[in-house]
Write a protein that holds these residues in place. Structure first.
Motif, PDB file in Angstrom:
ATOM      1  N   GLN A  88       0.009   2.432  -3.364  1.00  0.00           N
ATOM      2  CA  GLN A  88       1.108   1.877  -2.444  1.00  0.00           C
ATOM      3  C   GLN A  88       1.400   0.792  -2.806  1.00  0.00           C
ATOM      4  O   GLN A  88       0.333  -0.247  -3.212  1.00  0.00           O
ATOM      5  CB  GLN A  88       0.949   2.182  -1.086  1.00  0.00           C
ATOM      6  N   SER A  89       2.690   0.105  -2.933  1.00  0.00           N
ATOM      7  CA  SER A  89       3.001  -0.968  -3.367  1.00  0.00           C
ATOM      8  C   SER A  89       4.094  -1.845  -2.500  1.00  0.00           C
ATOM      9  O   SER A  89       4.808  -1.069  -1.807  1.00  0.00           O
ATOM     10  CB  SER A  89       3.515  -1.188  -4.627  1.00  0.00           C
ATOM     11  N   ILE A  90       3.656  -3.174  -2.360  1.00  0.00           N
ATOM     12  CA  ILE A  90       4.817  -3.893  -1.641  1.00  0.00           C
ATOM     13  C   ILE A  90       5.010  -5.059  -2.570  1.00  0.00           C
ATOM     14  O   ILE A  90       4.206  -5.645  -2.983  1.00  0.00           O
ATOM     15  CB  ILE A  90       4.111  -4.584  -0.347  1.00  0.00           C
ATOM     16  N   LEU A 126      -2.284  -5.812   4.105  1.00  0.00           N
ATOM     17  CA  LEU A 126      -2.349  -5.296   5.551  1.00  0.00           C
ATOM     18  C   LEU A 126      -1.399  -5.981   6.378  1.00  0.00           C
ATOM     19  O   LEU A 126      -0.872  -5.593   7.255  1.00  0.00           O
ATOM     20  CB  LEU A 126      -3.828  -5.319   5.926  1.00  0.00           C
ATOM     21  N   GLN A 127      -1.540  -7.444   6.263  1.00  0.00           N
ATOM     22  CA  GLN A 127      -0.639  -8.202   7.226  1.00  0.00           C
ATOM     23  C   GLN A 127       0.917  -7.742   6.893  1.00  0.00           C
ATOM     24  O   GLN A 127       1.762  -7.739   7.998  1.00  0.00           O
ATOM     25  CB  GLN A 127      -0.877  -9.729   6.923  1.00  0.00           C
ATOM     26  N   PHE A 183      -0.962  -4.401  -3.922  1.00  0.00           N
ATOM     27  CA  PHE A 183      -1.464  -2.661  -4.049  1.00  0.00           C
ATOM     28  C   PHE A 183      -2.401  -2.321  -3.020  1.00  0.00           C
ATOM     29  O   PHE A 183      -3.254  -3.105  -3.259  1.00  0.00           O
ATOM     30  CB  PHE A 183      -1.558  -2.693  -5.544  1.00  0.00           C
ATOM     31  N   HIS A 184      -2.168  -1.117  -2.677  1.00  0.00           N
ATOM     32  CA  HIS A 184      -3.216  -0.512  -2.015  1.00  0.00           C
ATOM     33  C   HIS A 184      -3.679   0.683  -2.925  1.00  0.00           C
ATOM     34  O   HIS A 184      -2.847   1.636  -3.057  1.00  0.00           O
ATOM     35  CB  HIS A 184      -2.669  -0.028  -0.678  1.00  0.00           C
ATOM     36  N   CYS A 185      -4.822   0.640  -3.422  1.00  0.00           N
ATOM     37  CA  CYS A 185      -5.264   1.583  -4.281  1.00  0.00           C
ATOM     38  C   CYS A 185      -6.103   2.903  -3.608  1.00  0.00           C
ATOM     39  O   CYS A 185      -7.072   2.649  -3.054  1.00  0.00           O
ATOM     40  CB  CYS A 185      -6.157   1.283  -5.365  1.00  0.00           C
ATOM     41  N   GLN A 186      -5.336   4.075  -3.353  1.00  0.00           N
ATOM     42  CA  GLN A 186      -6.042   5.154  -2.648  1.00  0.00           C
ATOM     43  C   GLN A 186      -6.606   5.895  -3.617  1.00  0.00           C
ATOM     44  O   GLN A 186      -6.290   5.712  -4.836  1.00  0.00           O
ATOM     45  CB  GLN A 186      -5.010   5.587  -1.885  1.00  0.00           C
ATOM     46  N   GLU A 187      -7.189   7.016  -3.299  1.00  0.00           N
ATOM     47  CA  GLU A 187      -7.750   8.127  -4.197  1.00  0.00           C
ATOM     48  C   GLU A 187      -6.886   8.735  -4.961  1.00  0.00           C
ATOM     49  O   GLU A 187      -7.029   8.729  -6.227  1.00  0.00           O
ATOM     50  CB  GLU A 187      -8.415   8.944  -3.397  1.00  0.00           C
TER      51      GLU A 187
END
Length: 157
Positions: A84-86, A149-150, A76-80
Motif C-alpha cells: 500500500q502507498s501514500i 500510520l499517522q 509504503f506499507h509492505c504486506q505479505e
C-alpha cells in the motif's frame, strides 16, 4: 547473488554475525585468512552468501518504507501479498520535504489545495523481498511506520 554485497562498513558492524556464519561452516579465523589470501573467489562467494542471508532477514522483517524527495513523500506499507502507498506531493515548488521546515509546512498545509495526496495499493509483480529491495535501491529507507500510520489515520477519518 540475489541482492547486493554488504558494504565494508556493514560487514564491520556485523563482524560477530559474520564470524558466527563462518563458524557454522567450520571456518575459523586462520582458515578464513588463508581463504582470503589463496582463494579470493571462494572468499567472495562467502561474502555474497552472507550478504544475501542478511538482506533476506532484513527484507522479510520490513513492513514500512519511506522515500523523501524535494516535493514528494512516498510512504509504503509492505504486506505479505501487496504493498500500500501514500504519496504526498507539494504543489508549491519552494517546499522541500528534505528539510525540517518542509515537514512543518506539510503539517500546516496537509488539507489545502497545495498538497496532493494519492493512495494506492498493488500486488507484488515480483517476489515480495525483491520488490522491497528494489524500492530501497531507488532510495527508500526502512521505517517504523509511524508517519505512514499517522497520515493514514488522518486520511481515513
Amino acid at each position: 547473488m540475489k541482492y547486493k554485497r554488504l558494504t565494508r562498513e556493514q560487514f564491520e558492524a556485523l563482524h560477530k554475525e559474520f564470524s558466527n556464519f563462518l563458524a557454522t561452516q567450520s571456518i575459523d579465523k586462520a582458515e578464513w585468512d588463508s581463504i582470503k589470501a589463496n582463494k579470493p573467489e571462494v572468499a567472495d562467494q562467502e561474502l555474497d552468501v552472507f550478504s544475501d542471508l542478511i538482506w533476506e532477514g532484513v527484507l522479510t522483517n520490513a513492513h514500512y518504507l519511506e522515500h523523501f524527495s524535494k516535493n514528494h513523500i512516498f510512504l509504503f506499507h509492505c504486506q505479505e501479498k501487496l504493498i500500500q502507498s501514500i504519496v504526498l506531493k507539494a504543489l508549491e515548488t519552494q517546499v522541500d520535504f528534505m528539510q525540517k521546515e518542509g515537514l512543518q509546512w506539510l503539517s500546516d498545509n496537509m488539507f489545502t489545495d497545495t498538497v496532493e495526496i494519492h493512495i494506492g495499493k498493488k500486488e507484488y509483480q515480483i517476489e515480495r523481498n525483491m520488490a522491497i529491495f528494489d524500492l530501497i535501491t531507488e532510495g527508500a529507507i526502512l521505517s517504523d511506520g509511524q508517519l505512514y500510520l499517522q497520515i493514514n489515520g488522518i486520511i481515513q477519518s
